[in-house]
Design a protein around this motif. Structure first.
Motif, PDB file in Angstrom:
ATOM      1  N   HIS A  39      -1.139   0.946 -10.561  1.00 33.25           N
ATOM      2  CA  HIS A  39      -0.012   0.412  -9.791  1.00 33.25           C
ATOM      3  C   HIS A  39      -0.361   0.324  -8.300  1.00 33.25           C
ATOM      4  O   HIS A  39      -0.107  -0.687  -7.654  1.00 33.25           O
ATOM      5  CB  HIS A  39       1.227   1.287 -10.021  1.00 33.25           C
ATOM      6  N   THR A  40      -0.977   1.369  -7.764  1.00 29.25           N
ATOM      7  CA  THR A  40      -1.347   1.402  -6.345  1.00 29.25           C
ATOM      8  C   THR A  40      -2.454   0.400  -6.054  1.00 29.25           C
ATOM      9  O   THR A  40      -2.419  -0.306  -5.036  1.00 29.25           O
ATOM     10  CB  THR A  40      -1.791   2.821  -5.936  1.00 29.25           C
ATOM     11  N   ALA A  41      -3.439   0.318  -6.920  1.00 31.71           N
ATOM     12  CA  ALA A  41      -4.542  -0.628  -6.736  1.00 31.71           C
ATOM     13  C   ALA A  41      -4.025  -2.063  -6.701  1.00 31.71           C
ATOM     14  O   ALA A  41      -4.489  -2.879  -5.895  1.00 31.71           O
ATOM     15  CB  ALA A  41      -5.575  -0.452  -7.841  1.00 31.71           C
ATOM     16  N   SER A  42      -3.054  -2.366  -7.544  1.00 32.81           N
ATOM     17  CA  SER A  42      -2.453  -3.708  -7.553  1.00 32.81           C
ATOM     18  C   SER A  42      -1.711  -3.982  -6.254  1.00 32.81           C
ATOM     19  O   SER A  42      -1.799  -5.083  -5.701  1.00 32.81           O
ATOM     20  CB  SER A  42      -1.500  -3.865  -8.737  1.00 32.81           C
ATOM     21  N   LYS A  43      -0.991  -2.985  -5.746  1.00 33.38           N
ATOM     22  CA  LYS A  43      -0.269  -3.167  -4.472  1.00 33.38           C
ATOM     23  C   LYS A  43      -1.246  -3.412  -3.330  1.00 33.38           C
ATOM     24  O   LYS A  43      -1.013  -4.269  -2.476  1.00 33.38           O
ATOM     25  CB  LYS A  43       0.591  -1.938  -4.160  1.00 33.38           C
TER      26      LYS A  43
END
Length: 134
Positions: A104-108
């Motif tokens: 989720h963080t990598a996508s953001k």
């Protein structure tokens, strides 16, 4: 000779029509492409600097090319490629510390890379236009 069962087609998964590449994969590919594009763009910058050190009429010729609509489009693309690659490098630096690796963080962070590069490119060009007295 007939078969007693119907022939089944093999699945083609993951097929591009049904598979949506994750934003992290897309930005990684674009990072590599922009890295290659920067080689070409840097040659153009070197050409302009070399012309600036040469005769006035040659500089005006080269500067005229960069000032044309196609030259401006290439320079705009170079600006975006430079900023996208820079932000991609920062993204990888963050990941190298072990932070931001959760999906989720990598996508953001990847989306921030995309949006940030577009916003910064527009900002650079607007400020440049204002500084030139446009």
């Amino acid at each position: 000779m007939s078969h007693s069962h119907a022939t089944r087609e093999r699945p083609l998964s993951p097929h591009l029509t049904i598979y949506r590449p994750p934003i992290t994969m897309t930005t990684s590919i674009v990072h590599r492409i922009t890295g290659g594009a920067l080689y070409f763009g840097t040659l153009l910058v070197a050409w302009w600097l070399t012309a600036a050190a040469g005769p006035q009429d040659y500089f005006e010729f080269v500067n005229g090319i960069f000032g044309s609509w196609i030259g401006q489009l290439v320079l705009f693309g170079y600006t975006w490629a430079l900023l996208h690659h820079l932000l991609g490098g920062i993204r990888h630096l963050i990941w190298d510390t072990g932070a931001g690796l959760e999906k989720h963080t990598a996508s953001k962070i990847a989306w921030a890379n995309v949006v940030g590069s577009v916003v910064l490119t527009i900002l650079v060009w607007v400020v440049g236009y204002m500084v030139r007295g446009g």
